[in-house]
Enzyme design. Structure first.
Site, PDB file in Angstrom:
ATOM      1  N   TYR A 157       0.852  -1.204   0.000  1.00  0.00           N
ATOM      2  CA  TYR A 157       0.000   0.000   0.000  1.00  0.00           C
ATOM      3  C   TYR A 157       0.886   1.251   0.000  1.00  0.00           C
ATOM      4  CZ  TYR A 157      -4.509   2.320   0.927  1.00  0.00           C
ATOM      5  OH  TYR A 157      -5.653   3.071   0.846  1.00  0.00           O
ATOM      6  N   LYS A 164      -3.036   8.139   3.488  1.00  0.00           N
ATOM      7  CA  LYS A 164      -4.214   7.912   4.328  1.00  0.00           C
ATOM      8  C   LYS A 164      -3.941   8.347   5.774  1.00  0.00           C
ATOM      9  CE  LYS A 164      -7.230   6.231   1.353  1.00  0.00           C
ATOM     10  NZ  LYS A 164      -8.269   7.126   0.821  1.00  0.00           N
TER      11      LYS A 164
HETATM   12  P1  NAD Z   1     -12.860   4.230  -7.566  1.00  0.00           P
HETATM   13  O1  NAD Z   1     -11.748   3.960  -8.508  1.00  0.00           O
HETATM   14  O2  NAD Z   1     -14.213   3.830  -7.952  1.00  0.00           O
HETATM   15  O3  NAD Z   1     -12.875   5.766  -7.134  1.00  0.00           O
HETATM   16  C1  NAD Z   1     -11.704   6.548  -7.075  1.00  0.00           C
HETATM   17  C2  NAD Z   1     -12.112   7.884  -7.636  1.00  0.00           C
HETATM   18  O4  NAD Z   1     -11.045   8.842  -7.525  1.00  0.00           O
HETATM   19  C3  NAD Z   1     -12.482   7.818  -9.115  1.00  0.00           C
HETATM   20  O5  NAD Z   1     -13.798   8.282  -9.299  1.00  0.00           O
HETATM   21  C4  NAD Z   1     -11.507   8.775  -9.781  1.00  0.00           C
HETATM   22  O6  NAD Z   1     -12.096   9.466 -10.863  1.00  0.00           O
HETATM   23  C5  NAD Z   1     -11.224   9.716  -8.616  1.00  0.00           C
HETATM   24  N1  NAD Z   1     -10.045  10.556  -8.831  1.00  0.00           N
HETATM   25  C6  NAD Z   1      -8.751  10.183  -8.987  1.00  0.00           C
HETATM   26  N2  NAD Z   1      -7.983  11.278  -9.190  1.00  0.00           N
HETATM   27  C7  NAD Z   1      -8.820  12.359  -9.152  1.00  0.00           C
HETATM   28  C8  NAD Z   1      -8.641  13.766  -9.311  1.00  0.00           C
HETATM   29  N3  NAD Z   1      -7.438  14.306  -9.544  1.00  0.00           N
HETATM   30  N4  NAD Z   1      -9.726  14.574  -9.199  1.00  0.00           N
HETATM   31  C9  NAD Z   1     -10.960  14.065  -8.963  1.00  0.00           C
HETATM   32  N5  NAD Z   1     -11.192  12.744  -8.827  1.00  0.00           N
HETATM   33  C10 NAD Z   1     -10.127  11.911  -8.930  1.00  0.00           C
HETATM   34  O7  NAD Z   1     -12.423   3.487  -6.208  1.00  0.00           O
HETATM   35  P2  NAD Z   1     -12.991   3.487  -4.713  1.00  0.00           P
HETATM   36  O8  NAD Z   1     -12.361   2.293  -4.087  1.00  0.00           O
HETATM   37  O9  NAD Z   1     -14.457   3.634  -4.708  1.00  0.00           O
HETATM   38  O10 NAD Z   1     -12.261   4.747  -4.078  1.00  0.00           O
HETATM   39  C11 NAD Z   1     -12.947   5.789  -3.400  1.00  0.00           C
HETATM   40  C12 NAD Z   1     -12.226   6.082  -2.084  1.00  0.00           C
HETATM   41  O11 NAD Z   1     -12.359   4.955  -1.222  1.00  0.00           O
HETATM   42  C13 NAD Z   1     -10.730   6.371  -2.206  1.00  0.00           C
HETATM   43  O12 NAD Z   1     -10.389   7.393  -1.289  1.00  0.00           O
HETATM   44  C14 NAD Z   1     -10.117   5.049  -1.724  1.00  0.00           C
HETATM   45  O13 NAD Z   1      -8.808   5.209  -1.206  1.00  0.00           O
HETATM   46  C15 NAD Z   1     -11.101   4.707  -0.634  1.00  0.00           C
HETATM   47  N6  NAD Z   1     -11.053   3.326  -0.152  1.00  0.00           N
HETATM   48  C16 NAD Z   1     -11.155   2.289  -1.017  1.00  0.00           C
HETATM   49  C17 NAD Z   1     -11.098   0.993  -0.527  1.00  0.00           C
HETATM   50  C18 NAD Z   1     -11.171  -0.171  -1.464  1.00  0.00           C
HETATM   51  O14 NAD Z   1     -10.794  -1.291  -1.064  1.00  0.00           O
HETATM   52  N7  NAD Z   1     -11.676  -0.001  -2.687  1.00  0.00           N
HETATM   53  C19 NAD Z   1     -10.964   0.759   0.852  1.00  0.00           C
HETATM   54  C20 NAD Z   1     -10.873   1.845   1.712  1.00  0.00           C
HETATM   55  C21 NAD Z   1     -10.922   3.131   1.203  1.00  0.00           C
END
Ligand code: NAD
Length: 267
Positions: A157, A164
């Site tokens: 990670y 984070k």
């Molecule tokens: P996802 O890929 O669906 O969403 C990530 C989003 O970030 C996308 O919509 C992308 O367009 C956007 N993004 C990236 N760069 C950007 C920029 N410069 N400006 C605007 N938007 C931008 O994936 P997700 O897993 O739904 O991620 C959403 C959040 O959840 C993130 O913060 C991720 O770290 C967090 N998260 C994810 C998980 C997991 O296992 N998927 C677990 C914990 C936290």
């Protein structure tokens, strides 16, 4: 019967596909009576527009790259004209270049690390600052961000873990800075979910997914973002009025267990 988010006006970032965590939050918010606007960015904008059509009530998508202050200001201006206020915001945005993930901790360049920190950490505060006046007009409102527990190392990670950690600290500072106008600022620490962002972590994500069911007392389904979406909706609602600067773990309880065994099957 009044719905949980009846009449709330919400800005939802981070919908890229219908597997995005933000999509689950947007869908559930609409089901609970909220009006929403999505944001998308770059080449993904068209994809977000198509996904918005799948929501229970198709909604507008505004362009917002969180690293572009002029995009953020344009969205503020749009919502000011559209609603004159905003009740809640979801920050569901993260990105790190490949070099900063998957074993690149010691070799990633500052350029790549700074990209990760700008998009994944600093932008949370940038949104709070920019939308502060519109949240104040709603009586304070609620900002929610998405976290992955960073209190320990998750191999692979790498710099996203550092980003984070910074997000978690930023949440506390932003809660402190915005408490005077009664804006609540919280994070939801989700367990692993299969999304585009998760696939960017590479093979380590498979390790997270494999270990999670052995840790989580409640079990965990990496294909279902609904529990995370429901918690985001709860934080947007009026039912957690004195909660701010908090991290709520929606991970089946895995964060509480250091060494587990698979949960017993019921019955
Ligand atoms: P996802 O890929 O669906 O969403 C990530 C989003 O970030 C996308 O919509 C992308 O367009 C956007 N993004 C990236 N760069 C950007 C920029 N410069 N400006 C605007 N938007 C931008 O994936 P997700 O897993 O739904 O991620 C959403 C959040 O959840 C993130 O913060 C991720 O770290 C967090 N998260 C994810 C998980 C997991 O296992 N998927 C677990 C914990 C936290």
């Amino acid at each position: 019967m009044t719905m949980l988010l009846q009449g709330k006006r919400l800005l939802v970032t981070g919908v890229l596909t219908d597997k995005s965590i933000a999509y689950a939050a947007a869908r559930l918010a609409q089901e609970q009576g909220a009006e929403i606007v999505l944001t998308g960015f770059g080449r993904g904008l068209r994809v977000t527009e198509r996904v918005a059509e799948k929501l229970p009530r198709p909604c507008d998508v505004l362009e917002m790259d969180v690293t572009r202050p002029e995009h953020i200001e344009a969205v503020v201006a749009d919502l000011d004209t559209r609603w004159g206020m905003v009740d809640g915001i979801l920050h569901a945005v993260a990105f790190a270049p490949k070099s900063a993930l998957g074993g690149g901790f010691m070799s990633a360049s500052w350029d790549d690390v700074s990209t990760a920190l700008h998009i994944s950490t600093y932008s949370f505060v940038a949104l709070g600052r920019a939308f502060g006046p519109l949240l104040a007009k709603a009586g304070g409102g609620s900002i929610v961000g998405l976290h992955f527990d960073a209190s320990q190392v998750w191999s692979g990670y790498d710099w996203m873990g550092v980003a984070k950690s910074g997000l978690e600290s930023s949440c506390r500072y932003l809660a402190h800075a915005m408490g005077g106008q009664r804006t609540r600022v919280n994070l939801v620490a989700a367990g692993p979910l299969r999304t585009v962002a998760a696939s960017g972590i590479g093979s380590s994500f498979g390790d997270f997914e494999a270990v999670w069911p052995t840790l989580a007392p409640l079990g965990w389904d990496a294909a279902d973002a609904t529990p995370v979406g429901r918690t985001i909706c709860a934080l947007w609602s009026d039912w957690l009025p004195q909660v701010t600067g908090e991290v709520i773990h929606v991970d089946g309880g895995a964060h509480a267990v250091a060494l587990g065994t698979p949960a017993d099957a019921p019955g």
